[in-house]
Design a protein around this motif. Structure first.
Motif, PDB file in Angstrom:
ATOM      1  N   THR A 108      -0.573 -33.386  -4.013  1.00 51.82           N
ATOM      2  CA  THR A 108      -1.869 -32.948  -4.534  1.00 51.82           C
ATOM      3  C   THR A 108      -2.629 -32.043  -3.574  1.00 51.82           C
ATOM      4  OG1 THR A 108      -2.996 -34.893  -3.618  1.00 51.82           O
ATOM      5  CG2 THR A 108      -2.122 -35.083  -5.876  1.00 51.82           C
ATOM      6  N   GLY A 109      -2.209 -31.986  -2.315  1.00 49.14           N
ATOM      7  CA  GLY A 109      -2.965 -31.241  -1.320  1.00 49.14           C
ATOM      8  C   GLY A 109      -4.310 -31.891  -1.040  1.00 49.14           C
ATOM      9  N   ALA A 110      -4.364 -33.199  -1.171  1.00 50.79           N
ATOM     10  CA  ALA A 110      -5.629 -33.934  -1.048  1.00 50.79           C
ATOM     11  C   ALA A 110      -6.280 -33.761   0.319  1.00 50.79           C
ATOM     12  CB  ALA A 110      -5.413 -35.418  -1.327  1.00 50.79           C
ATOM     13  N   VAL A 111      -7.603 -33.719   0.285  1.00 49.72           N
ATOM     14  CA  VAL A 111      -8.415 -33.645   1.489  1.00 49.72           C
ATOM     15  C   VAL A 111      -8.371 -34.979   2.236  1.00 49.72           C
ATOM     16  CG1 VAL A 111     -10.787 -33.366   2.352  1.00 49.72           C
ATOM     17  CG2 VAL A 111      -9.968 -31.955   0.437  1.00 49.72           C
ATOM     18  N   GLU A 112      -8.407 -36.077   1.457  1.00 52.23           N
ATOM     19  CA  GLU A 112      -8.530 -37.399   2.072  1.00 52.23           C
ATOM     20  C   GLU A 112      -8.081 -38.468   1.088  1.00 52.23           C
ATOM     21  OE1 GLU A 112     -12.041 -39.894   4.386  1.00 52.23           O
ATOM     22  OE2 GLU A 112     -12.642 -38.531   2.788  1.00 52.23           O
ATOM     23  N   HIS A 113      -7.666 -39.610   1.642  1.00 45.02           N
ATOM     24  CA  HIS A 113      -7.397 -40.808   0.851  1.00 45.02           C
ATOM     25  C   HIS A 113      -8.270 -41.936   1.396  1.00 45.02           C
ATOM     26  CE1 HIS A 113      -5.438 -44.758   0.274  1.00 45.02           C
ATOM     27  NE2 HIS A 113      -5.392 -44.319  -0.969  1.00 45.02           N
ATOM     28  N   LYS A 114      -8.863 -42.682   0.478  1.00 42.08           N
ATOM     29  CA  LYS A 114      -9.723 -43.813   0.871  1.00 42.08           C
ATOM     30  C   LYS A 114      -9.236 -45.060   0.135  1.00 42.08           C
ATOM     31  CE  LYS A 114     -13.704 -45.473   2.517  1.00 42.08           C
ATOM     32  NZ  LYS A 114     -13.931 -45.667   3.916  1.00 42.08           N
ATOM     33  N   SER A 115      -9.142 -46.174   0.836  1.00 40.63           N
ATOM     34  CA  SER A 115      -8.808 -47.457   0.215  1.00 40.63           C
ATOM     35  C   SER A 115     -10.069 -48.296   0.082  1.00 40.63           C
ATOM     36  CB  SER A 115      -7.794 -48.232   1.057  1.00 40.63           C
ATOM     37  OG  SER A 115      -6.523 -47.670   0.955  1.00 40.63           O
ATOM     38  N   PHE A 116     -10.229 -48.889  -1.084  1.00 42.09           N
ATOM     39  CA  PHE A 116     -11.339 -49.805  -1.330  1.00 42.09           C
ATOM     40  C   PHE A 116     -10.784 -51.181  -1.671  1.00 42.09           C
ATOM     41  CE2 PHE A 116     -13.139 -45.669  -2.674  1.00 42.09           C
ATOM     42  CZ  PHE A 116     -14.195 -45.602  -1.782  1.00 42.09           C
ATOM     43  N   ALA A 117     -11.480 -52.192  -1.205  1.00 40.52           N
ATOM     44  CA  ALA A 117     -11.104 -53.556  -1.577  1.00 40.52           C
ATOM     45  C   ALA A 117     -11.283 -53.717  -3.079  1.00 40.52           C
ATOM     46  CB  ALA A 117     -11.977 -54.561  -0.825  1.00 40.52           C
ATOM     47  N   GLY A 118     -10.541 -54.625  -3.649  1.00 36.03           N
ATOM     48  CA  GLY A 118     -10.564 -54.813  -5.093  1.00 36.03           C
ATOM     49  C   GLY A 118     -11.233 -56.102  -5.526  1.00 36.03           C
ATOM     50  N   LYS A 119     -10.863 -56.512  -6.714  1.00 35.27           N
ATOM     51  CA  LYS A 119     -11.434 -57.700  -7.339  1.00 35.27           C
ATOM     52  C   LYS A 119     -10.287 -58.471  -7.985  1.00 35.27           C
ATOM     53  CE  LYS A 119     -14.331 -58.776 -11.333  1.00 35.27           C
ATOM     54  NZ  LYS A 119     -15.166 -58.178 -12.376  1.00 35.27           N
ATOM     55  N   LEU A 120     -10.338 -59.778  -7.880  1.00 34.06           N
ATOM     56  CA  LEU A 120      -9.327 -60.612  -8.525  1.00 34.06           C
ATOM     57  C   LEU A 120     -10.013 -61.692  -9.352  1.00 34.06           C
ATOM     58  CD1 LEU A 120      -6.425 -61.531  -9.025  1.00 34.06           C
ATOM     59  CD2 LEU A 120      -6.575 -62.887  -6.931  1.00 34.06           C
ATOM     60  N   ASP A 121      -9.759 -61.642 -10.645  1.00 31.20           N
ATOM     61  CA  ASP A 121     -10.240 -62.646 -11.590  1.00 31.20           C
ATOM     62  C   ASP A 121      -9.005 -63.205 -12.288  1.00 31.20           C
ATOM     63  OD1 ASP A 121     -11.382 -64.188 -13.555  1.00 31.20           O
ATOM     64  OD2 ASP A 121     -12.405 -62.530 -14.564  1.00 31.20           O
ATOM     65  N   ARG A 122      -8.566 -64.370 -11.871  1.00 22.62           N
ATOM     66  CA  ARG A 122      -7.322 -64.945 -12.402  1.00 22.62           C
ATOM     67  C   ARG A 122      -7.348 -65.112 -13.915  1.00 22.62           C
ATOM     68  NH1 ARG A 122      -7.377 -67.354  -7.282  1.00 22.62           N
ATOM     69  NH2 ARG A 122      -5.392 -67.123  -6.198  1.00 22.62           N
ATOM     70  N   GLU A 123      -8.526 -65.319 -14.465  1.00 18.00           N
ATOM     71  CA  GLU A 123      -8.639 -65.530 -15.905  1.00 18.00           C
ATOM     72  C   GLU A 123      -8.138 -64.335 -16.715  1.00 18.00           C
ATOM     73  OE1 GLU A 123     -12.346 -66.733 -18.312  1.00 18.00           O
ATOM     74  OE2 GLU A 123     -12.103 -68.197 -16.681  1.00 18.00           O
ATOM     75  N   GLY A 124      -8.284 -63.125 -16.178  1.00 16.88           N
ATOM     76  CA  GLY A 124      -7.871 -61.925 -16.893  1.00 16.88           C
ATOM     77  C   GLY A 124      -6.421 -61.527 -16.673  1.00 16.88           C
ATOM     78  N   LEU A 125      -5.673 -62.305 -15.906  1.00 18.36           N
ATOM     79  CA  LEU A 125      -4.306 -61.952 -15.567  1.00 18.36           C
ATOM     80  C   LEU A 125      -3.299 -62.510 -16.558  1.00 18.36           C
ATOM     81  CD1 LEU A 125      -4.371 -62.665 -11.717  1.00 18.36           C
ATOM     82  CD2 LEU A 125      -4.833 -60.509 -12.904  1.00 18.36           C
ATOM     83  N   GLY A 126      -2.181 -61.801 -16.680  1.00 17.95           N
ATOM     84  CA  GLY A 126      -1.060 -62.304 -17.462  1.00 17.95           C
ATOM     85  C   GLY A 126      -0.311 -63.354 -16.670  1.00 17.95           C
ATOM     86  N   PHE A 127       0.638 -64.017 -17.319  1.00 19.03           N
ATOM     87  CA  PHE A 127       1.376 -65.103 -16.679  1.00 19.03           C
ATOM     88  C   PHE A 127       2.060 -64.653 -15.394  1.00 19.03           C
ATOM     89  CE2 PHE A 127       5.349 -67.451 -16.018  1.00 19.03           C
ATOM     90  CZ  PHE A 127       4.821 -68.713 -15.796  1.00 19.03           C
ATOM     91  N   GLY A 128       2.797 -63.548 -15.431  1.00 19.22           N
ATOM     92  CA  GLY A 128       3.513 -63.052 -14.253  1.00 19.22           C
ATOM     93  C   GLY A 128       2.572 -62.708 -13.114  1.00 19.22           C
ATOM     94  N   GLU A 129       1.438 -62.115 -13.458  1.00 16.52           N
ATOM     95  CA  GLU A 129       0.450 -61.771 -12.427  1.00 16.52           C
ATOM     96  C   GLU A 129      -0.143 -63.025 -11.799  1.00 16.52           C
ATOM     97  OE1 GLU A 129      -1.418 -57.599 -14.035  1.00 16.52           O
ATOM     98  OE2 GLU A 129      -1.869 -59.431 -15.155  1.00 16.52           O
ATOM     99  N   ARG A 130      -0.413 -64.041 -12.614  1.00 14.73           N
ATOM    100  CA  ARG A 130      -0.950 -65.300 -12.070  1.00 14.73           C
ATOM    101  C   ARG A 130       0.038 -65.945 -11.113  1.00 14.73           C
ATOM    102  NH1 ARG A 130      -2.643 -66.110 -17.430  1.00 14.73           N
ATOM    103  NH2 ARG A 130      -1.078 -67.721 -17.727  1.00 14.73           N
TER     104      ARG A 130
END
Length: 172
Positions: A108-130
């Motif tokens: 992409t020729g990106a200027v920068e990459h930034k990582s942000f912390a996420g969110k985990l709500d087990r209730e919204g996950l599928g079986f494999g993800e849980r």
């Protein structure tokens, strides 16, 4: 100058970060659209692209990767910033970088990459993800740092403004 903010998200957390980035850019005076990667058909009206993805198993989601493939030539002609969302918890676990980010930056020729912390709500996950989050003992909660997201939007605005001022001086 017009900006596109787009992000691939499975459960909505990364989409919320993209929404907040677009809102922060607009509040700073930028013309920013917020769209999902699959909804973008062309980039001709955009000078700046902010592209993000949730991280799963150390990689960006397929929708975001396909976006970079579909628009690789056009992206290299624009200012591009990349962000990832998905590491959760506190401390070092929030600084994860997807294993394929160097390739995505080059594509992409990106200027920068930034990582942000996420969110985990087990209730919204599928079986494999849980099962997966249980195996790795992933902590549940919202670890997104909205001040960090806003600060990054401000740095993008400043970089775009500086570039625009420089280009204006060159054409004068």
């Amino acid at each position: 100058m017009k900006t596109l903010v787009t992000a691939a998200s499975r459960h909505g957390s990364t989409s919320e970060i993209a929404d907040y980035l677009a809102k922060s850019l607009r509040e700073g005076g930028m013309d920013a659209d917020r769209r999902n990667p699959d909804d973008v058909l062309e980039l001709t009206e955009y000078d700046t692209i902010v592209l993000g993805s949730a991280i799963y198993m150390g990689h960006w989601m397929k929708d975001a990767e396909e976006f970079t493939k579909r628009f690789s030539d056009a992206l290299r002609l624009r200012q591009v910033w990349l962000f990832s969302s998905g590491p959760i918890g506190s401390g070092e676990s929030t600084t994860g970088v997807p294993s394929d980010i160097a390739t995505l930056m080059e594509k992409t020729g990106a200027v920068e990459h930034k990582s942000f912390a996420g969110k985990l709500d087990r209730e919204g996950l599928g079986f494999g993800e849980r099962v997966a989050v249980r195996v790795v003992h992933a902590p549940e909660g919202d670890f997104r740092d909205w001040a960090s997201v806003r600060s990054w939007a401000e740095s993008i605005r400043e970089a775009v403004r500086t570039t625009r001022d420089f280009e204006s001086e060159e054409t004068s």
